[in-house]
Write a protein that holds these residues in place. Structure first.
Motif, PDB file in Angstrom:
ATOM      1  N   SER A  73      52.887  36.535  43.770  1.00  0.00           N
ATOM      2  CA  SER A  73      52.331  37.141  44.970  1.00  0.00           C
ATOM      3  C   SER A  73      53.205  38.332  45.346  1.00  0.00           C
ATOM      4  O   SER A  73      54.340  38.445  44.892  1.00  0.00           O
ATOM      5  N   GLN A 101      57.658  32.590  32.931  1.00  0.00           N
ATOM      6  CA  GLN A 101      57.911  33.777  33.750  1.00  0.00           C
ATOM      7  C   GLN A 101      59.273  34.407  33.454  1.00  0.00           C
ATOM      8  O   GLN A 101      59.654  35.383  34.095  1.00  0.00           O
ATOM      9  N   LYS A 145      45.409  42.632  42.634  1.00  0.00           N
ATOM     10  CA  LYS A 145      45.898  41.954  41.444  1.00  0.00           C
ATOM     11  C   LYS A 145      45.788  42.846  40.214  1.00  0.00           C
ATOM     12  O   LYS A 145      44.888  43.664  40.089  1.00  0.00           O
ATOM     13  N   SER A 198      48.364  38.269  37.105  1.00  0.00           N
ATOM     14  CA  SER A 198      48.793  37.982  38.470  1.00  0.00           C
ATOM     15  C   SER A 198      49.002  36.498  38.774  1.00  0.00           C
ATOM     16  O   SER A 198      49.617  36.166  39.789  1.00  0.00           O
ATOM     17  N   ASP A 199      48.516  35.618  37.913  1.00  0.00           N
ATOM     18  CA  ASP A 199      48.631  34.184  38.208  1.00  0.00           C
ATOM     19  C   ASP A 199      50.092  33.772  38.342  1.00  0.00           C
ATOM     20  O   ASP A 199      50.919  34.041  37.472  1.00  0.00           O
ATOM     21  N   GLY A 200      50.416  33.065  39.440  1.00  0.00           N
ATOM     22  CA  GLY A 200      51.771  32.589  39.669  1.00  0.00           C
ATOM     23  C   GLY A 200      52.651  33.574  40.424  1.00  0.00           C
ATOM     24  O   GLY A 200      53.816  33.271  40.686  1.00  0.00           O
TER      25      GLY A 200
END
Lengths: 111, 113
Positions: free
Chosen positions: B65, B85, B57, B61-63
């Motif tokens: 992959s 985003q 990460k 990095s949240d949200g």
């Protein structure tokens, strides 16, 4: 927490003059610094870099200066050309290849 | 120029839909990175990879992959896109002789409505 800061959002200079772009950092663990140039609708392109063991690196019209005690680096462009008009990002690394970027400075060179 | 392509170059999607962005390199470089660029923030690292199936990460990095099943491809997935985003996404690869100097792809402009 912005570890790398470019406090001037924009800079305007005349063709042939010197452009000086500044960057400050807070993390004393950074050991490598880079400058990138970005034109609209394109990816950033690597310009010049400097290791923390040096205080100056020169490549043609571009020179980067590093003042570790002040945690400050600058990019000098001499002489400035209209084609240098772009967004300039400074970046720093503390190992492992991960870069932390500043917010960018828009340079405009007037003919 | 480093051989880096990104697809798609532009995408508009609706909130809640999954989105996958692709980065493809022809340089056989080990290191690959995903960044997002937003006004006032510069470029921020989302995820990075040190090799096939070896990812970690970044700062934001949240949200998101990622997956890397082949050296040449690095995929970024938004499992359920949100308006926050909306951004320009850049992929980067490391230089052959120094993993500090990264080379960037042309970017993907993503709009989440």
């Amino acid at each position: 927490d912005q570890q790398v800061k470019q406090n001037s959002p924009s800079l305007s200079v005349q063709e042939g003059r010197i452009s000086i772009l500044n960057c400050d950092y807070t993390n004393s663990m950074f050991d490598y610094f880079l400058w990138y140039k970005k034109y609209p609708a394109e990816g950033p392109t690597f310009l010049i870099s400097i290791s923390s063991i040096k205080d100056k690196n020169e490549d043609g019209r571009f020179t980067v200066f590093l003042n570790k005690s002040a945690k400050h680096l600058s990019l000098h462009i001499v002489p400035s050309q209209p084609g240098d008009s772009a967004v300039y990002f400074c970046a720093a690394s503390n190992g492992g290849g991960k870069l932390t970027f500043g917010q960018g400075t828009i340079l405009t060179v007037h003919p | 120029d480093a051989g880096i392509t990104q697809s798609p170059r532009h995408k508009v999607t609706e909130t809640g839909t999954p989105v996958t962005l692709r980065c493809h390199q022809t340089e056989n470089h080990r290191y690959m990175y995903w960044y997002r660029q937003d006004p006032g923030h510069g470029l921020r690292l989302i995820h990075y990879s040190y090799g096939v199936k070896d990812t970690d990460k970044g700062e934001v990095s949240d949200g998101y992959s990622v997956s890397r099943s082949k050296t040449e491809d690095f995929l970024l997935t938004l499992e359920s896109a949100t308006s926050s985003q909306t951004s320009v996404y850049f992929c980067a690869i490391s230089a052959r002789d120094s993993h500090y100097e990264q080379y960037f792809g042309p970017g993907t402009r993503l709009t989440v409505t």
